[in-house]
Design a protein around this motif. Structure first.
Motif, PDB file in Angstrom:
ATOM      1  N   LYS A   2       0.843  -1.188   0.000  1.00  0.00           N
ATOM      2  CA  LYS A   2       0.000   0.000   0.000  1.00  0.00           C
ATOM      3  C   LYS A   2       0.884   1.247   0.000  1.00  0.00           C
ATOM      4  O   LYS A   2       2.022   1.222   0.485  1.00  0.00           O
ATOM      5  CB  LYS A   2      -0.895   0.000   1.243  1.00  0.00           C
ATOM      6  N   ALA A   3       0.360   2.317  -0.529  1.00  0.00           N
ATOM      7  CA  ALA A   3       1.158   3.544  -0.679  1.00  0.00           C
ATOM      8  C   ALA A   3       1.634   4.089   0.663  1.00  0.00           C
ATOM      9  O   ALA A   3       2.678   4.743   0.737  1.00  0.00           O
ATOM     10  CB  ALA A   3       0.333   4.598  -1.420  1.00  0.00           C
ATOM     11  N   GLY A  27       8.557   0.143  -3.311  1.00  0.00           N
ATOM     12  CA  GLY A  27       7.111  -0.018  -3.304  1.00  0.00           C
ATOM     13  C   GLY A  27       6.647  -1.461  -3.355  1.00  0.00           C
ATOM     14  O   GLY A  27       5.437  -1.715  -3.318  1.00  0.00           O
ATOM     15  N   GLN A  28       7.575  -2.392  -3.470  1.00  0.00           N
ATOM     16  CA  GLN A  28       7.207  -3.808  -3.461  1.00  0.00           C
ATOM     17  C   GLN A  28       7.936  -4.512  -2.315  1.00  0.00           C
ATOM     18  O   GLN A  28       8.768  -3.921  -1.623  1.00  0.00           O
ATOM     19  CB  GLN A  28       7.524  -4.468  -4.799  1.00  0.00           C
ATOM     20  N   ALA A  29       7.608  -5.777  -2.123  1.00  0.00           N
ATOM     21  CA  ALA A  29       8.195  -6.521  -1.014  1.00  0.00           C
ATOM     22  C   ALA A  29       8.105  -8.004  -1.319  1.00  0.00           C
ATOM     23  O   ALA A  29       7.393  -8.436  -2.242  1.00  0.00           O
ATOM     24  CB  ALA A  29       7.461  -6.210   0.285  1.00  0.00           C
ATOM     25  N   TRP A  30       8.856  -8.784  -0.552  1.00  0.00           N
ATOM     26  CA  TRP A  30       8.746 -10.241  -0.586  1.00  0.00           C
ATOM     27  C   TRP A  30       8.122 -10.697   0.724  1.00  0.00           C
ATOM     28  O   TRP A  30       8.487 -10.226   1.795  1.00  0.00           O
ATOM     29  CB  TRP A  30      10.109 -10.889  -0.784  1.00  0.00           C
ATOM     30  N   LEU A  31       7.176 -11.598   0.618  1.00  0.00           N
ATOM     31  CA  LEU A  31       6.499 -12.153   1.780  1.00  0.00           C
ATOM     32  C   LEU A  31       6.922 -13.606   1.952  1.00  0.00           C
ATOM     33  O   LEU A  31       6.721 -14.427   1.060  1.00  0.00           O
ATOM     34  CB  LEU A  31       4.984 -12.064   1.599  1.00  0.00           C
ATOM     35  N   ILE A  70       0.084  -7.479   9.007  1.00  0.00           N
ATOM     36  CA  ILE A  70       0.676  -7.506   7.678  1.00  0.00           C
ATOM     37  C   ILE A  70      -0.372  -7.429   6.571  1.00  0.00           C
ATOM     38  O   ILE A  70      -0.160  -6.760   5.545  1.00  0.00           O
ATOM     39  CB  ILE A  70       1.561  -8.762   7.518  1.00  0.00           C
ATOM     40  N   GLY A  71      -1.507  -8.072   6.759  1.00  0.00           N
ATOM     41  CA  GLY A  71      -2.526  -8.111   5.714  1.00  0.00           C
ATOM     42  C   GLY A  71      -2.910  -6.745   5.171  1.00  0.00           C
ATOM     43  O   GLY A  71      -2.921  -6.524   3.949  1.00  0.00           O
ATOM     44  N   PRO A  72      -3.203  -5.760   6.027  1.00  0.00           N
ATOM     45  CA  PRO A  72      -3.609  -4.438   5.527  1.00  0.00           C
ATOM     46  C   PRO A  72      -2.507  -3.663   4.807  1.00  0.00           C
ATOM     47  O   PRO A  72      -2.796  -2.660   4.151  1.00  0.00           O
ATOM     48  CB  PRO A  72      -4.019  -3.701   6.815  1.00  0.00           C
ATOM     49  N   LEU A  73      -1.258  -4.106   4.905  1.00  0.00           N
ATOM     50  CA  LEU A  73      -0.166  -3.426   4.209  1.00  0.00           C
ATOM     51  C   LEU A  73      -0.064  -3.838   2.740  1.00  0.00           C
ATOM     52  O   LEU A  73       0.635  -3.190   1.961  1.00  0.00           O
ATOM     53  CB  LEU A  73       1.172  -3.752   4.892  1.00  0.00           C
TER      54      LEU A  73
END
Length: 328
Positions: A136-137, A162-166, A183-186
């Protein structure tokens, strides 16, 4: 020298610097998509490889937010850089080595199968997967997040763009993220996952013999729940190169083999001990009880195995192994 990764690269660099001739068989390795290098791990690599500016230009993580068990989320300072495993391998790629046909091997460093010891001790079964995430922004770019949920736990590592690894341990990323209030809302979007892989702690039953030793994650692997796997791999490479140097100076091969095996066994025992509180407090469900029981059994088994071995006879002095009485 067989295999690739941080342990092999470290050993190869130190052996080349010490003037040893060696051949490399790199083999194939499935890289992990991203590595978060803590500042202590980065400092160790910079020191070993003589690269004081290594990864100075990479995205940094400056805070860590953890929600574990029933506790509220806690934010704390953290220092790390985010790199891909491919970038790490390229930065640490050793320049030494000979054509295999030019070297008659008297000693082998093994970091891939087949190993001289075929038996593996495994402590639990923690199937994991990764997914590429668009954040999310409003998600902070320099913060990572760790969260325990009913069926496992999640580790979200931003890449600074702006991206990530989960990383999802215990289930698939979509399901675990759905149950993660921190983490979910992010997450704005989550791509389909790749294949699953094993993150359970494990090690070969024997890590060294008279003319060989084993290192790297294929030989001994830690759970990502605590500790720094990259720093551990670098330390294995340092110890492996030091064993070769001590052999060349005339030290007893059997004593060196026992020393190497016992030190890595002790490191896994310590890792299992540190992981116990995490699995004891992460959740109340069946998965958490099973993982705690596996970690506890592993700690007890490694404790019993270590008790049968003698006290270490050597100590590292810089990058060299010396008798403890000489190092005192």
């Amino acid at each position: 020298m067989r295999g690739q990764g941080v342990a092999v690269a470290t050993a190869a660099h130190l052996l080349d610097r010490a003037g040893f001739a060696f051949a490399r068989e790199p083999g194939l390795r499935r890289p992990v998509p991203v590595i978060m290098l803590s500042d202590p791990a980065l400092a160790l690599l910079r020191d070993v490889f003589g690269k004081p500016a290594l990864f100075a230009d990479r995205p940094r993580i400056e805070h860590r937010v953890v929600k574990w068990g029933s506790a509220e989320a806690v934010a704390m300072p953290h220092g790390a850089v985010v790199v891909s495993e491919d970038d790490l391998a390229a930065a640490l790629d050793p320049t030494g080595g000979c054509d295999p046909g030019q070297v008659q091997p008297r000693f082998t460093i093994e970091a891939m199968a087949p190993f001289s010891c075929g038996k593996t001790l495994r402590f639990g079964e923690r199937i994991s997967a990764t997914a590429r995430v668009t954040l999310k922004a409003n998600a902070p770019a320099r913060t990572c997040w760790i969260e325990a949920v009913d069926a496992g736990w999640l580790f979200l590592i931003p890449d600074g763009f702006g991206q990530a690894w989960l990383l999802a341990v215990g289930g698939n990323p979509q399901s675990l993220a759905h149950d993660a209030p921190l983490i979910g809302p992010l997450i704005d979007a989550l791509e389909h996952t790749g294949g699953q892989f094993d993150t359970s702690p494990r090690m070969l039953a024997q890590l060294a013999g008279d003319n060989w030793l084993a290192c790297g994650t294929a030989a001994i692997a830690f759970d990502p729940i605590c500790g720094d796997g990259t720093a551990q791999a670098a330390r294995e490479g340092i110890l492996a190169a030091a064993v070769v140097g001590a052999l060349a100076s005339g030290e007893d091969p059997a004593l060196l083999s026992t020393h190497y095996h016992s030190l890595l066994l002790a490191s896994l025992r310590r890792h299992l001990q540190l992981s116990l509180p995490f699995y004891a407090n992460g959740g109340a469900g069946r998965w958490w009880h099973e993982q705690y029981a596996a970690a506890k059994a592993g700690y007890e088994q490694t404790t019993a195995l270590l008790a049968r071995l003698p006290e270490p006879r050597f100590a590292l002095h810089g990058f060299d192994l010396v008798r403890r009485e000489q190092a005192a």
